[in-house]
Motif scaffolding. Sequence first.
Motif, mmCIF file in Angstrom:
data_model
loop_
_atom_site.group_PDB
_atom_site.id
_atom_site.type_symbol
_atom_site.label_atom_id
_atom_site.label_comp_id
_atom_site.label_asym_id
_atom_site.label_seq_id
_atom_site.Cartn_x
_atom_site.Cartn_y
_atom_site.Cartn_z
ATOM 1 N N HIS A 52 0.842 -1.199 0.000
ATOM 2 C CA HIS A 52 0.000 0.000 0.000
ATOM 3 C C HIS A 52 0.879 1.253 0.000
ATOM 4 O O HIS A 52 1.898 1.297 0.719
ATOM 5 C CB HIS A 52 -0.903 -0.007 1.243
ATOM 6 C CG HIS A 52 -2.028 0.961 1.145
ATOM 7 N ND1 HIS A 52 -1.872 2.306 1.347
ATOM 8 C CD2 HIS A 52 -3.334 0.770 0.835
ATOM 9 C CE1 HIS A 52 -3.036 2.908 1.172
ATOM 10 N NE2 HIS A 52 -3.942 1.999 0.868
ATOM 11 N N PRO A 53 0.514 2.290 -0.769
ATOM 12 C CA PRO A 53 1.345 3.497 -0.803
ATOM 13 C C PRO A 53 1.535 4.148 0.572
ATOM 14 O O PRO A 53 2.581 4.737 0.841
ATOM 15 C CB PRO A 53 0.555 4.436 -1.737
ATOM 16 C CG PRO A 53 -0.255 3.542 -2.592
ATOM 17 C CD PRO A 53 -0.589 2.353 -1.744
ATOM 18 N N CYS A 80 -1.777 10.602 -2.136
ATOM 19 C CA CYS A 80 -1.208 9.457 -2.855
ATOM 20 C C CYS A 80 -0.643 9.867 -4.224
ATOM 21 O O CYS A 80 -1.334 10.495 -5.036
ATOM 22 C CB CYS A 80 -2.274 8.386 -3.034
ATOM 23 S SG CYS A 80 -1.616 6.882 -3.771
ATOM 24 N N ARG A 112 -2.538 8.239 -7.382
ATOM 25 C CA ARG A 112 -3.991 8.481 -7.483
ATOM 26 C C ARG A 112 -4.480 8.532 -8.930
ATOM 27 O O ARG A 112 -3.855 9.142 -9.788
ATOM 28 C CB ARG A 112 -4.275 9.816 -6.776
ATOM 29 C CG ARG A 112 -5.697 10.273 -6.837
ATOM 30 C CD ARG A 112 -5.835 11.612 -6.142
ATOM 31 N NE ARG A 112 -5.086 12.685 -6.791
ATOM 32 C CZ ARG A 112 -4.306 13.559 -6.167
ATOM 33 N NH1 ARG A 112 -4.138 13.502 -4.869
ATOM 34 N NH2 ARG A 112 -3.670 14.503 -6.831
ATOM 35 N N CYS A 145 -9.794 6.283 -7.831
ATOM 36 C CA CYS A 145 -9.501 6.377 -6.394
ATOM 37 C C CYS A 145 -10.442 7.369 -5.716
ATOM 38 O O CYS A 145 -10.725 7.241 -4.526
ATOM 39 C CB CYS A 145 -8.054 6.824 -6.186
ATOM 40 S SG CYS A 145 -6.866 5.776 -7.026
ATOM 41 N N CYS A 194 -6.197 -1.110 -1.727
ATOM 42 C CA CYS A 194 -5.746 -0.195 -2.787
ATOM 43 C C CYS A 194 -6.230 -0.745 -4.123
ATOM 44 O O CYS A 194 -6.170 -1.960 -4.350
ATOM 45 C CB CYS A 194 -4.212 -0.086 -2.767
ATOM 46 S SG CYS A 194 -3.562 0.923 -4.112
ATOM 47 N N HIS A 195 -6.695 0.170 -5.008
ATOM 48 C CA HIS A 195 -7.137 -0.280 -6.332
ATOM 49 C C HIS A 195 -5.970 -0.722 -7.203
ATOM 50 O O HIS A 195 -6.150 -1.416 -8.184
ATOM 51 C CB HIS A 195 -7.861 0.860 -7.059
ATOM 52 C CG HIS A 195 -9.185 1.220 -6.439
ATOM 53 N ND1 HIS A 195 -10.138 0.299 -6.142
ATOM 54 C CD2 HIS A 195 -9.690 2.434 -6.076
ATOM 55 C CE1 HIS A 195 -11.203 0.905 -5.627
ATOM 56 N NE2 HIS A 195 -10.948 2.200 -5.565
ATOM 57 N N PHE A 196 -4.763 -0.229 -6.879
ATOM 58 C CA PHE A 196 -3.630 -0.439 -7.786
ATOM 59 C C PHE A 196 -2.428 -1.071 -7.086
ATOM 60 O O PHE A 196 -1.315 -0.546 -7.140
ATOM 61 C CB PHE A 196 -3.237 0.897 -8.432
ATOM 62 C CG PHE A 196 -4.368 1.543 -9.165
ATOM 63 C CD1 PHE A 196 -4.826 1.006 -10.363
ATOM 64 C CD2 PHE A 196 -5.011 2.659 -8.647
ATOM 65 C CE1 PHE A 196 -5.887 1.580 -11.036
ATOM 66 C CE2 PHE A 196 -6.067 3.241 -9.321
ATOM 67 C CZ PHE A 196 -6.518 2.708 -10.521
HETATM 68 S S1 SF4 Z 1 -6.622 3.393 -4.079
HETATM 69 FE FE1 SF4 Z 1 -5.652 4.975 -5.313
HETATM 70 S S2 SF4 Z 1 -5.382 6.733 -3.912
HETATM 71 FE FE2 SF4 Z 1 -5.803 4.929 -2.676
HETATM 72 S S3 SF4 Z 1 -3.828 4.170 -2.113
HETATM 73 FE FE3 SF4 Z 1 -4.426 3.035 -3.952
HETATM 74 S S4 SF4 Z 1 -3.586 4.230 -5.662
HETATM 75 FE FE4 SF4 Z 1 -3.502 5.550 -3.847
#
Ligand code: SF4
Length: 318
Positions: free
Chosen positions: A244-245, A282, A285, A289, A307-309
């Motif tokens: 996670h970022p 983030c 983003r 997000c 996290c989506h990514f």
């Molecule tokens: S969902 Fe998007 S904004 Fe949230 S942590 Fe993951 S990449 Fe960053």
Amino acid sequence: MLLSVRHLRLDLRPRGWWPFRRPRGRLIDDLHLDLRAGEALAVVGESDRELSALFHLMAGARLPTSGSIRYFDPAKSARAPAQELSALPPGARSRLRDEIRLIAPPVLTGRHGRRRLAEFLGTGRSDDSAATRAQRVGLDDALLGCRLRELDAESLRRAALARALIVPPRVLLCDGLFEDLDDGARARLAELLRGLQQEFGFALVFGSSRLGDAAAAAGRTLVLYRGRVMEQAATADLLHEPKHPYTRSLLEAQTAGAMRPRRPAPHGDDAPVMGCVFHPRCALREAACVRSVPHLRKTGAEHYAACHFVGAVEAMPR
Ligand code: SF4
């Protein structure tokens, strides 16, 4: 399993008077957590207020807005239903505090700070003396005559642990135990926690703003941001392969700070955030997000990230 937390939510009280009341966001939001007997779990986050709220909810000292916290009493048969903390009457909840104990550094204001260490450790149902209790946590006998306000921060934390173990609990929740300590004191306290946990066999949950404390004393770590779980995993996995970022930013802050890891800038207000709560900070983003809330999903054995990514995080250079 000792504690099972599901969909836990704690809202801040709205500000202003009706009809102009304004919602103020959440301290805890849709939190899930399982605590097994004898394990050590670190909850890492930059907001002391959120960590403290979570520990008070888990101890039954505060009631959630919604969600459940169930306690599986090992003394009862496996078929006995778990106790739902928020459904227990206040008397039963306070009796449960012998089994689920919440500790924090002692209060030093007024008469609390004037108490002598021997008096602080001398209470409770147990035959051992205050000196034995002090020795158990590495406090010198010579300190027994000192007033609490004369003790240094590390000794105060040790005293809080000694008092909590007069009658050892099944679950020990440590709120703010590591805060305001230097690196050496943090390391010594983590070593003490590990030793006490081995000796007494309780399940341990402690809060900290640093992943380093989790590495020193916890087998599993949960990373919290704005009341939501961002990531949870075995501590070694989380430190070596953060997904996670936000966990990345905590690790980078710690590495950049070298001797004294820097805490990332805290979020400024309680206003609700759309979509992913971390999106204002983030670097990865995307539009998705802001549109939708990422839920925890499995990214490895016992490793979960919201996290989506996750793939993009894994591809980032370290
Ligand atoms: S969902 Fe998007 S904004 Fe949230 S942590 Fe993951 S990449 Fe960053």
